[in-house]
Design an enzyme around this catalytic site. Structure first.
Site, mmCIF file in Angstrom:
data_model
loop_
_atom_site.group_PDB
_atom_site.id
_atom_site.type_symbol
_atom_site.label_atom_id
_atom_site.label_comp_id
_atom_site.label_asym_id
_atom_site.label_seq_id
_atom_site.Cartn_x
_atom_site.Cartn_y
_atom_site.Cartn_z
ATOM 1 N N SER A 51 60.076 59.878 29.796
ATOM 2 C CA SER A 51 59.448 61.180 29.610
ATOM 3 C C SER A 51 58.508 61.154 28.417
ATOM 4 C CB SER A 51 60.520 62.252 29.383
ATOM 5 O OG SER A 51 59.946 63.476 28.963
ATOM 6 N N TYR A 77 68.213 65.986 25.648
ATOM 7 C CA TYR A 77 67.332 65.398 26.657
ATOM 8 C C TYR A 77 66.359 64.409 26.016
ATOM 9 C CZ TYR A 77 63.689 65.143 30.248
ATOM 10 O OH TYR A 77 62.768 64.700 31.164
#
Length: 680
Positions: free
Chosen positions: A557, A570
């Site tokens: 990400s 996350y």
């Protein structure tokens, strides 16, 4: 005269029925025909035609587009210019001058058989029971004993114009006959109507089956050899999965192959019997079989429960011996104008107690090769039950295997797609980015294993990509090592091995530091950091065993390098994944395994994470409506474009394709340009 469409319709229906029965013929094996009258549009006069299954078609799925249509007078007229068996191959090119109109499908080598036989309908088939008679040492005497004068023996001859002439002369000399046994090959039957032809084909086959059952020896393959019996189902699948990587490497020494595993009872019983080494060494007899199985299989000569390391060592030695033997076979028979050797690796590997591994350029070819090997075993059993199995000799096998017509067919094949012959495992692939990646890899020619928490959703996603030769769905919780190993095992048993792994499974809980619980932290790290580790570890074992290199891709990400608010768990686990890429690239490079990462951002539409509540949470953080979140993300990028799952899939395709073969340890942003996430 019967209308043309009725003739073709009856031929297709008959072909589909015959081709759908595995006791009648094998996949893409055999051919059928019908004769009838049409009007020649150039003259307005009636013209007699023959419709015959075209080259490379399959009877079970044949459609009118798969038929070749030829003028019967022209095909039969070729007899006047036939130059003899030494120039047999020239006759196939001559068929182009016999076509009616555009002619439909390309005519096969067996076209002359169908045209020259003086009956309106003809079937040529490869039933196991028929081949058993055809490949028996006293096949001619058996044919007379079983059928009297209703079925006539035709000595072995390579398919072609001369074989058609042979059958026609035998038919003329035996007007009472309904068909023939083709030595070493199969059967041919004929009839005045489509129904009569089909009935006669089935009568020849069922009569052979009944005769073998009633008169055959009870143990034609010999007694069971202690220690060579089939292992229990779970044990043999575990052993098969443990050997799959090495065996695929063996089959792919010269060119990459996809594999298929079968523990069919026919195979297991054959390998348990005393005569299997002798019979396996003789190989198949039917040309349709050994074109796909090679001249003979490679057979492990150890019991199924032999120590794994002993088996591995022995397989390596057997492979060397097989390659030397196959090379010698090629050199014994090759002439200066023979096609180059297509590789010396086995297409079939038999492992007593465990089963059969078959290989081909794609999953369907590998699976069908295994089916043909089973057909060959059935034929061996039938021949040994009544007589002695005696296939066509090695020189004839070579002439078929390295036939210039077969080589020309191979050269006409379309260029393979970028990922053809590769096996991919994608986690979290039943939805969102993972589903898009799986779809792109399948479109690129890969065999795809879709792993997801939900088995039903994984199987549904796989079914959308095509048959089980294209994709399968498996259930997998990536936080559990046993389920990860089961998913990898499923991949290697379905497709022979593994080449490409995409760590995509993920989730996100958008919370502030103080709101993030230990459970939140552990869940996200278990799924993405630990899960990626478990998947990569299990896959690496196979990749190393194969010795073929491979790819591991992490869907990380933008958050792996960019510090945004309210997502500490996350972002931290994405940073963990990003560093796994670097660590594994350094460790696995010596095995030819490339490890790369992709850093997406703002993938809202179609994203499983955003649909799970993350989108609403992020929209609240940024003060926009959830339906405008994708537009918001696009607006803050340099390119101003919204990122979709397909864009991530495109990056996976490029990273794992042939154009970036020398790239590893790379992170590719797929975010439309977020300067704060630039790698530096």
């Amino acid at each position: 005269m019967t209308m043309v469409h009725e003739v073709v319709e009856a031929l297709i229906a008959r072909s589909n029925r015959l081709g759908s029965d595995p006791t009648v013929t094998n996949y893409a094996g055999g051919n059928t025909s019908a004769k009838g009258v049409d009007v020649d549009p150039a003259s307005g006069e009636p013209v007699e035609l023959v419709w015959v299954k075209g080259s490379g078609g399959d009877l079970g799925t044949l459609t009118p587009a798969g038929l070749a249509a030829l003028r019967l007078d022209r095909v039969r007229g070729l007899e006047a210019v036939y130059p003899g068996v030494e120039r047999e191959d020239e006759m196939v090119a001559a068929f182009d001058y016999c076509l009616h109109g555009k002619g439909g499908a390309a005519p096969s080598i067996d076209t002359s058989m169908h045209a020259l036989v003086e009956q309106p309908h003809v079937d040529h088939l490869h039933p196991d029971a028929g081949i058993a008679i055809a490949a028996a040492a006293d096949g001619e005497a058996l044919t007379a004993r079983i059928y009297g004068d209703r079925v006539v023996w035709v000595p072995w001859r390579r398919p072609g114009f001369q074989l058609g002439l042979d059958i026609r002369e035998i038919q003329r000399a035996n007007p009472q006959a309904v068909g023939c046994i083709l030595g070493g090959h199969g059967i041919t039957a004929w009839g005045a109507t489509s129904e009569e032809c089909e009935e006669r084909s089935l009568w020849i086959i069922r009569t052979a089956e009944s005769y073998i059952a009633e008169h055959g020896k009870p143990e034609p393959l010999g007694p069971v050899v202690p220690g060579f019996e089939a292992l229990a189902p779970e044990a043999r699948r575990e052993r098969a999965a443990a050997l799959a990587g090495q065996l695929r490497g063996i089959a792919s020494h010269d060119r990459p192959m996809v594999g298929h595993f079968s523990d069919d009872e026919v195979v297991l019983d054959f390998l348990a019997r005393a005569e299997h080494p002798r019979l396996a060494a003789l190989g198949s007899s039917c040309p349709d079989h050994f074109l796909r199985t090679k001249v003979r299989p490679m057979v492990l000569d150890l019991p199924g429960d032999a120590p794994l390391e002993q088996v591995r060592e022995r397989l390596g030695a057997l492979h060397e011996a097989y390659r030397a033997d196959y090379t010698a076979y090629y050199e014994r028979h090759a002439s200066p104008d023979s096609p180059a050797m297509r590789g010396a690796d086995p297409a079939i590997v038999l492992v007593p107690g465990v089963g059969m591994f078959s290989y081909g350029k794609d999953a369907q070819t590998a699976r069908v090769a295994g089916e043909f090997a089973i057909n060959a075993i059935n034929a061996m059993r039938g021949a040994e039950a009544l007589s002695t199995y005696r296939p066509i000799d090695e020189a004839e096998k070579f002439r078929i295997e390295y036939w210039s017509l077969e080589e020309a067919k191979l050269q006409r094949m379309p260029k393979p797609r970028s990922h053809a012959g590769r096996v991919a495992l994608v986690t979290g692939a039943a939805s969102g980015i993972g589903r898009a990646i799986a779809g792109r890899l399948a479109a690129d020619g890969a065999c795809v294993v879709i792993a997801d928490l939900s088995l039903a959703k994984a199987q549904e996603a796989a079914a959308e990509l095509g048959s089980t030769d294209v994709a399968i769905g498996v259930q997998c919780d990536v936080t559990r090592a046993d389920q990860v190993q089961a998913a990898v095992d499923a991949a290697v048993l379905a497709f022979g091995g593994l080449d490409l792994v995409v760590n995509n499974a993920g989730l996100s809980l958008s919370k502030t530091l103080l709101e993030t619980t230990e459970a939140d932290w552990d869940l996200q790290h278990d799924v993405m950091a630990k899960g990626s580790f478990l998947v990569s570890r299990a896959a690496a074992r196979v990749l190393i065993d194969q010795g073929l290199g491979g790819d591991i891709v992490y869907i990380s990400s933008k958050n792996a390098v960019f510090a945004g608010p309210n997502n500490i768990a996350y972002s931290a686990t994405k940073a963990d994944q990003a560093h796994q890429v670097r660590l594994l690239a350094a460790e696995l490079g010596s095995h030819g395994v490339r490890v790369n990462g992709i850093n997406p951002d703002g993938v809202v539409r179609g994203s499983g994470i955003f649909a799970g509540g993350w989108g609403a949470s992020r929209a609240k953080v940024y003060g926009v409506a959830e339906e405008d979140l994708g537009k918001y993300y696009a607006g803050r990028t340099l390119l101003g474009r919204e990122v979709l799952p397909e864009h991530v899939a495109n990056a996976v395709s490029v990273l794992t394709g042939p154009d970036l073969s020398h790239t590893t340890g790379l992170h590719v942003p797929v975010d439309s340009g977020v300067p704060a996430a630039f790698l530096r």
